[in-house]
Design a protein around this motif. Sequence first.
Motif, short mmCIF file in Angstrom:
data_model
loop_
_atom_site.label_atom_id
_atom_site.label_comp_id
_atom_site.label_asym_id
_atom_site.label_seq_id
_atom_site.Cartn_x
_atom_site.Cartn_y
_atom_site.Cartn_z
N VAL A 247 0.95 -1.21 0.01
CA VAL A 247 0.05 -0.06 -0.10
C VAL A 247 0.98 1.18 0.13
CG1 VAL A 247 -1.94 -1.02 1.18
CG2 VAL A 247 -0.10 0.07 2.54
N ILE A 248 0.29 2.28 -0.45
CA ILE A 248 1.17 3.57 -0.48
C ILE A 248 0.27 4.72 0.25
CG2 ILE A 248 2.38 5.06 -1.82
CD1 ILE A 248 2.29 3.48 -4.13
N HIS A 249 0.76 5.55 1.15
CA HIS A 249 0.42 6.86 1.50
C HIS A 249 1.35 7.71 1.74
CE1 HIS A 249 -1.56 9.65 4.21
NE2 HIS A 249 -2.74 9.23 3.57
N GLY A 250 1.44 8.80 1.17
CA GLY A 250 2.45 10.05 1.22
C GLY A 250 3.77 9.42 0.78
N ASN A 251 4.68 9.40 1.57
CA ASN A 251 6.07 8.87 1.22
C ASN A 251 6.20 7.36 1.92
OD1 ASN A 251 8.72 9.28 0.51
ND2 ASN A 251 9.46 9.13 2.90
N LYS A 252 4.99 6.81 2.50
CA LYS A 252 5.38 5.40 3.16
C LYS A 252 4.55 4.50 2.19
CE LYS A 252 4.30 5.65 7.38
NZ LYS A 252 3.22 5.99 8.69
N ASP A 302 -6.82 8.62 5.05
CA ASP A 302 -5.98 9.37 5.79
C ASP A 302 -4.61 8.82 6.51
OD1 ASP A 302 -6.95 7.31 7.53
OD2 ASP A 302 -7.97 8.85 9.15
N GLY A 303 -4.53 7.51 5.86
CA GLY A 303 -3.07 7.06 6.17
C GLY A 303 -3.03 6.33 7.33
N LYS A 304 -4.02 6.29 8.38
CA LYS A 304 -3.86 5.75 9.54
C LYS A 304 -4.23 4.23 9.59
CE LYS A 304 -5.98 5.82 14.28
NZ LYS A 304 -7.30 6.56 15.03
N TRP A 305 -4.88 3.58 9.01
CA TRP A 305 -5.25 2.23 9.03
C TRP A 305 -4.81 1.42 7.67
CZ3 TRP A 305 -6.44 0.49 13.88
CH2 TRP A 305 -6.87 1.70 14.49
N VAL A 306 -4.50 0.22 7.95
CA VAL A 306 -4.29 -0.85 6.91
C VAL A 306 -5.20 -1.75 7.20
CG1 VAL A 306 -2.72 -2.01 5.87
CG2 VAL A 306 -1.81 -0.15 6.57
N TYR A 307 -6.28 -2.06 6.23
CA TYR A 307 -7.03 -3.03 6.35
C TYR A 307 -6.47 -4.16 5.63
CZ TYR A 307 -10.02 0.65 7.87
OH TYR A 307 -10.78 1.69 8.55
N LEU A 308 -6.95 -5.57 6.17
CA LEU A 308 -6.40 -6.61 5.92
C LEU A 308 -7.11 -7.80 5.46
CD1 LEU A 308 -3.39 -6.52 8.46
CD2 LEU A 308 -3.03 -5.92 5.93
N SER A 351 -10.74 -10.11 -0.88
CA SER A 351 -9.87 -8.88 -0.94
C SER A 351 -10.81 -7.78 -0.29
CB SER A 351 -9.58 -8.40 -2.46
OG SER A 351 -11.08 -8.16 -2.93
N VAL A 352 -9.72 -6.53 0.00
CA VAL A 352 -10.41 -5.52 0.63
C VAL A 352 -10.06 -4.13 -0.11
CG1 VAL A 352 -8.35 -5.39 2.25
CG2 VAL A 352 -10.63 -4.24 3.02
N ALA A 353 -10.72 -3.35 -0.09
CA ALA A 353 -10.47 -1.81 -0.53
C ALA A 353 -11.12 -0.50 0.15
CB ALA A 353 -10.76 -1.78 -2.15
N CYS A 354 -10.59 0.37 0.03
CA CYS A 354 -11.09 1.59 0.51
C CYS A 354 -11.50 2.79 -0.69
CB CYS A 354 -10.01 2.21 1.67
SG CYS A 354 -9.99 1.54 3.19
N ASP A 355 -12.28 3.45 -0.23
CA ASP A 355 -12.60 4.47 -1.10
C ASP A 355 -11.99 5.96 -0.54
OD1 ASP A 355 -14.55 5.69 0.47
OD2 ASP A 355 -16.23 4.82 -0.53
N ALA A 356 -12.37 7.01 -1.35
CA ALA A 356 -11.90 8.27 -0.88
C ALA A 356 -12.52 8.82 0.55
CB ALA A 356 -11.90 9.39 -2.07
N LYS A 357 -13.78 8.20 0.73
CA LYS A 357 -14.43 8.65 2.11
C LYS A 357 -14.12 7.84 3.23
CE LYS A 357 -18.33 10.77 -0.53
NZ LYS A 357 -19.94 10.61 -0.67
N GLY A 358 -13.39 6.76 3.16
CA GLY A 358 -12.86 6.00 4.16
C GLY A 358 -13.56 4.64 4.30
#
Length: 935
Positions: A247-252, A302-308, A351-358
């Motif tokens: 996964v990618i968020h910002g620089n991570k 928001d980069g807080k959670w990684v869903y698995l 599988s799992v995914a997130c949209d822009a609203k979380g």
Amino acid sequence: MKKLNRIVQNSLRIYVVMMLLCTSVMSDEIPEEFKIKRQNDFTFKTSPIIKKTKENISIQFETNSFCDVTIVVEDSTGKILRHLVSGVLGSKAPYPFVTNSKKQNIKWDYKNDSGRYLKDIPALTIRVSLGLKAQFEKTLLWSPEKRIARRQPAAMASFAGGVLQFEGEGVDQLKLFSHDGNYIKTIYPFAAKDLSKVKGLKIHEFQQDKKKLPLKFGSKHFSTFLKTGSNMDRAQGKYGSAANAIVIHGNKIGLIGRKLGILPLQENFEDILLEGPSVIVPYTYRGKPFFREPSSAAISPDGKWVYLAGYGNYDAVKRIEFSATGKLEHFAGKKDGKHGKGLGEFDGVASVACDAKGRVYVADYINDRIQVFDVTGKHLKSLKVKKPYKVMINPKNGDVYVTSWLVTFSKRAHDSDCKKPLLYHFSNLDSWKLKGTYGVPLVGYARSVFMNEGRWKTHAISMDFHGSKPTIWLVPGAIGTLSKKWLVRGKIDSATQKNARKLYQFEKNKLKLVHDFGPVAMKKVKRLKPGILHRQRIYFNPMNNNIYIAEGDSGVMKSFKALIEINPDSGNVKIVRLPYTTEDLCFDHIGNIYLRTDTAIGRFEFKTMKEIPFDYGNELNKVGFDGSRGVSSLISGIALPTSGKPGQFHLGGMSVNFKLHLAVSCYNRKTKLKLEGLYKNNFASLGNIKYAPKEYPGRIRYAEIHVWDERGKSLYEDAFPGLGITDGIEIDNEDNLYVMFDGVRMLGKKPYFNKTSETLVKVKPKACKVMSKSKKVSVPLTSELFPKRAPDVVQSSTVGTAWVEGAKWFYGGVGFAGFNDGAPSCSCWNARFSLDKLKRSFVPEVDHYSIAVLDSNGSLIMRIGQYGNIEDGKPLVKAGGPAITNSIGGDEVALFHAAYVGVHSDKRLFISDAGNSRILSVKLDYHTNKVLSLK
């Protein structure tokens, strides 16, 4: 008197302290064999001159230092016709140099290396060279489009800057591609300039030179810095990967395997995490502990959670904070992971995914639906989709894309579930409707649950929504078709271009192929199937100056039926077929190739592959390493004294010199002898004669080295008794043997720190033997028979603690021996060294990121290489490598896991670097060259 006593006592204290300090300093010194012996003044005090007589030519000169000197005879094209001598001047100067003298007088007898008189002497030159030097010339056999993993699909994720691809199979690589599929750069392995910024590396001060370098990890391979995935598995880590998803968020960049890892996207290494918190789900089966790991991951906006998700038969979704302190927690589904059909329950979480609203989308495969949850885990909606496998969401408009094909993580999957692999395109959650259905061109799609058994992820698919158009990135799950079920270890169908990554875009009612990595990679490297365990033995052919790469491609993938031919000048590549499946080979200087199996050796003219029979050979049928497959008959080959194939299947090495004397390491454990005599049933076949190895106290039965002459007649039977596993042998023109064998080198009173290291030794045939303290011997070596010195090697899986009687010299800390005691118990990952025609050994120091170069008396001339990734090192020739490179200074030779080498004497060194998936061509030259005309 009292005052005098106090003075004496104080003096004694000072003396004791000084002695302790001296002892400490001495113990911290570089061991003698690891010290570079040459001095660095590469100039002549007296320039070379020649004096001719009828019998010989004298080459006279004097140097300003005890540097290394090389003398050769060359023709007008620069081809070396006579390799006269090379080595470090001084106390151990090789013959015919005079020891302890800078003034030398070397004689040449007008003969070539084979002992035949040369004609047209005036057309030749003599070169006297000082100070061997190396320079990175070019990259060979490299294609970033080629996959490095045979068994696992790539993990992919996109962002504004491009598409990341992670692959792992023992070694791990993270590459960045543009949105249209062009290679940009490698993020892992780390660039040399960033290495000091990487937190979490295990740094070791090496005995070789006191350099502080990072150690690599692995259960059986020690070839990665990443400790997050199945690559750390005790049993199968050598085939494993550090990540199943990214996964990618910002620089991570998040790596999701069995643990969470974090790598930097740019150059800010503040949040790097090589081994983070666990993300596995433990369970018990028949009273034994097991665990499941996720195969799908999504990051909250928001980069807080990684869903698995994708935990196999564990039907729940987990999540973890995207940080070093994150803790795995339950998010949705039954807490015990059991399947269900109610809202918020799952049967086959794919599988799992997130949209822009979380909002979190979960593919509920068996229940034919997508379930949607808010960030608290509250169920929001259920969306009907037949057999949803991979759910992907466009962050720009919220559109949802879902793939549907047959996968088998559930016993409730049926053959009728998915007759065709499909991709559904839906509008966003708020206006949910089907916008399109597309067939997905999977490779070898199997329409049966049985045929897909065990293939959790038959293909990897990801969508790039950050380019000019939504683009599908599709990768088959394993190299080769998935429509067959293989039950035999190591067998996977031959790779084709179909197995490469492919990019598709939407065009009306179908998917249009817009970029195919296959043809691009095929043009560069000709073979798309990665070599098993990243083993690339390098063989140099002195007749055409090409190199030949042997990768396992048959049987249990330890033998080969074809070679990769590389022209080092042009970089051109082609495939060369062999008469039968082969485990090892060597080339002689007159154009012949020697092919060995576990039981036989055949000799062939390389151009035509026509057999050149041995006068003292045997007619042999069904010759081939793989038994019934890839076999042939030999008119007259050499029957080897062997007990078959060892457990790791590799046979230890072979070599031929200018006299055409052939040395071969043979696995032979079947003959058990008694000290007092030999018995008929103890004899083994040695060509057309019988022999029995001699027993003595402390003899281990594993490898035997035998030497034959040009006609196939035995020269030396059991030339180096008592050997264990060998990883390469060489024979020089005086029939000296150079052997790299399993056993950690004793350096003073302590062994070399790396238990997987090996030792290189030089011996004279029949004037040497290994004496082992092991309890495995037939006749024990009792303490009164121990040699009066510390053991030469320890921790060997075969010889244990042992002495080598008759050794001319040793060099430790080289190679890779996975069977060594206390090591990971697998020697499938191994190494090979190479001896050039000047009797210089080029030996991989795998853990030190270097190649050691030793002269024929064991003096260390220099080291070649340093840590680096594919972009590191400025080559002399840019073609064949990455477009942008970074200078690292020195020889510019950047290495990560370099275990195999080959050499063109005095011209080039070739290095297989599995960590960077390339062959490096290194130019060999000298600081000073004086060429003397013979006109």
